[in-house]
Motif scaffolding. Structure first.
Motif, PDB file in Angstrom:
ATOM      1  N   TYR A  57      -5.488  -5.582   2.464  1.00 47.97           N
ATOM      2  CA  TYR A  57      -6.140  -4.059   2.379  1.00 47.97           C
ATOM      3  C   TYR A  57      -5.773  -3.693   0.945  1.00 47.97           C
ATOM      4  O   TYR A  57      -6.551  -3.127   0.296  1.00 47.97           O
ATOM      5  CB  TYR A  57      -5.763  -3.114   3.402  1.00 47.97           C
ATOM      6  CG  TYR A  57      -6.040  -1.544   3.259  1.00 47.97           C
ATOM      7  CD1 TYR A  57      -7.430  -1.523   3.173  1.00 47.97           C
ATOM      8  CD2 TYR A  57      -5.478  -0.647   3.041  1.00 47.97           C
ATOM      9  CE1 TYR A  57      -8.121  -0.243   2.989  1.00 47.97           C
ATOM     10  CE2 TYR A  57      -5.792   0.558   3.008  1.00 47.97           C
ATOM     11  CZ  TYR A  57      -7.284   0.827   3.079  1.00 47.97           C
ATOM     12  OH  TYR A  57      -7.762   2.116   2.578  1.00 47.97           O
ATOM     13  N   GLN A  94      -7.944  -2.562  -2.278  1.00 52.43           N
ATOM     14  CA  GLN A  94      -8.016  -1.267  -3.023  1.00 52.43           C
ATOM     15  C   GLN A  94      -7.368  -1.241  -4.397  1.00 52.43           C
ATOM     16  O   GLN A  94      -7.791  -0.401  -5.151  1.00 52.43           O
ATOM     17  CB  GLN A  94      -6.929  -0.442  -2.292  1.00 52.43           C
ATOM     18  CG  GLN A  94      -7.423  -0.316  -0.674  1.00 52.43           C
ATOM     19  CD  GLN A  94      -8.687   0.559  -0.564  1.00 52.43           C
ATOM     20  OE1 GLN A  94      -9.182   1.557  -1.090  1.00 52.43           O
ATOM     21  NE2 GLN A  94      -9.767  -0.201   0.197  1.00 52.43           N
ATOM     22  N   SER A 111      -6.482  -0.597   7.829  1.00 53.33           N
ATOM     23  CA  SER A 111      -6.221   0.600   6.989  1.00 53.33           C
ATOM     24  C   SER A 111      -5.325   1.577   7.839  1.00 53.33           C
ATOM     25  O   SER A 111      -5.025   2.443   7.006  1.00 53.33           O
ATOM     26  CB  SER A 111      -7.302   1.038   6.210  1.00 53.33           C
ATOM     27  OG  SER A 111      -8.145   1.740   7.350  1.00 53.33           O
TER      28      SER A 111
END
Ligand code: PLP
Length: 481
Positions: free
Chosen positions: A231, A235, A323
């Motif tokens: 994740y 990002q 997340s």
């Protein structure tokens, strides 16, 4: 998952609904003081009946999904050839692209088998950073851990998005110094636990793999917290902005020789596994599996947990799941930082870490500021965190105190367990405690085990500050909260 409100503020939101609940309660401040005294100022020795929010760890304490629970009901209990194992193997093939898999009873069991199969006395194991159990098993096999973290990995206040990266210059130097044949493997730990849940980048993993290949050294990947690292790559690393987590995980696995993981963290179950595409490595580790864990198709796990882990592996590739903790932690850290409460930045993947050195500058390290802060947090809130500082570092062989690199209190967020109002409550009580930080004093040992003293050691407050803290708290809030 984050959503943007009409006023422009970003809010982490629960992408699940709660269908099974466990009742909790908030003991009054007077009971919290008493419970902390009974526990010898060591949060490991508290009983859960005295705890409001348990942020000790994210290990084995995550909420499970309806699909995990229903899969457990349909498990196939057999000593050998269980269908539950083949469902796990199918999930490992799909999620990681790895053909050979062994269940083990938890992450440290995988570390034990790897050390048995690969580490000879005098060998070195290179790591981006150690984890307590990964180091212990290398040590027990007569090997030695060499950590190759970057310059600012241990800085509590940083903007480096990838503090978990392994330093390639140090890698080359370590191989030069010892010779590649004395290096058992290089271990990359996803969402590096002990430096605050900090990720490495895909580029770093690729570079480490290329260098390891050039020396003929296997790359072992600790994927206990793999979905959070994936994740963060999505990002924070430009190349992967539009890539799915599943694709990122597969790309990671193209750069490893052996994956192992605890099933207790990202996979939201209990257990662990080792997986690889290298038949020779599989055979080498398999030789030890029945000796220490169990037959190849259960490896010390209950078939119920094998089913739960198989489902958990698929679910962790869902961005709403991967997340869930990270976005709450980011909010938790951002809000505390705005209030001036000293936290480790950037926010990591398993916990909010408070910097006790900056929180309690008046307490010398020899009086365990992180231990004192963990005790004070419990008295002021009923929240249990974990000391990660000098108490967690045992004395040297000559009995002298080893001062830790960092004095941290870890407030772990088990995945999908707590809601935003729990986080708001924690932020409020930490703010109150920071304003009243002068009330908090140091600790001293009254019972001190020689090994892993943080688990069972008992301490006492220096100068009776615990009573004063509880008194001031009651003056502001009354006894009931
Ligand atoms: C928890 C953990 C382990 C050990 O796993 P257990 O299941 O607790 O034995 C190993 N590595 C990392 C990074 C972990 O977080």
């Amino acid at each position: 998952m984050n959503i943007t409100l009409s006023n422009g503020k970003v809010l982490p939101i629960e992408m699940h609904q709660i269908k099974i609940v466990q009742k909790t309660h908030l003991p009054p401040a007077s009971r919290r003081l008493e419970a902390m005294q009974e526990a010898g100022f060591n949060t490991f020795l508290l009983r859960t009946k005295d705890i409001f929010l348990d942020m000790l760890t994210d290990s084995g304490t995550n909420a499970m999904s309806d699909r995990q629970l229903s899969a457990m009901m349909a498990s196939d209990d057999a000593y050998a050839g269980s269908e539950s194992f083949f469902r796990l193997a199918a999930a490992v093939q799909e999620v990681f692209g790895l053909r050979f898999v062994m269940p083990v009873h938890q992450g440290r069991a995988a570390e034990h088998l790897l050390a048995k199969a690969f580490v000879k006395p005098g060998d070195a194991v290179l790591m981006n950073y150690h984890f307590t159990t990964s180091k212990a098993h290398v040590d027990l096999a007569g090997g030695r851990v060499i950590e190759l973290f970057g310059e600012d990995a241990l800085e509590t206040c940083s903007c480096n998005p990838f503090k978990g990266n392994l330093d390639l210059g140090k890698f080359a130097a370590a191989v030069e110094e010892r010779g590649p044949e004395r290096i058992a493997y290089v271990r990359m730990e996803a969402t590096t636990n002990l430096i605050g849940g900090q990720p490495f980048s895909m580029q770093n993993l690729r570079d480490v793999k290329a260098m390891a290949d050039s020396f003929g050294i296997p790359l072992v990947f600790d994927g206990s917290l793999i979905s959070e690292n994936a994740y963060f790559i999505q990002q924070r690393e430009a190349e992967f902005a539009g890539t799915t987590l599943q694709e990122i995980i597969l790309e990671m696995m193209r750069n490893v020789d052996i994956l192992y993981m605890s099933g207790r963290k990202s996979a939201a179950a209990r257990g662990g596994l080792i997986a690889t595409n290298r038949k020779d490595f599989y055979d080498r580790i398999l030789a030890w599996l029945p000796v220490y864990e169990g037959f190849a198709t259960y490896g010390g796990m209950s078939t119920k947990e094998i089913e739960a882990m198989a489902v958990g592996l698929r679910e962790m590739t869902d961005p709403a799941v991967a997340s869930s903790s990270a976005d709450f932690i980011e909010y938790f850290v951002r809000r505390l930082a705005e209030e001036g409460v000293p936290v480790v930045t950037p926010a990591g993947g398993l916990a909010c870490h408070l910097d006790a050195t900056r929180f309690l500058p008046h307490i010398p390290q020899s009086q365990y500021p992180a231990g004192a802060l963990a005790a004070a947090i419990y008295i002021a809130s009923g929240i249990r965190g974990m000391e990660r500082g000098t108490i967690s570092t045992d004395r040297g062989a000559d009995g002298s105190e080893t001062l830790a690199d960092m004095e941290l209190v870890r407030l772990a967020l088990p995945r999908r367990l707590y809601t935003l109002s729990h986080i708001e409550y924690a932020i409020d009580r930490l703010k109150w405690l920071f304003v009243h930080r002068e009330l908090i004093g140091g600790l001293k040992f009254v019972e001190e085990p020689a090994v892993l003293r943080f688990f069972f050691g008992r301490l006492a407050p220096i100068g009776g500050w615990d009573e004063r803290l509880a008194e001031d708290f009651r003056a502001d809030f009354g006894d009931a909260c």
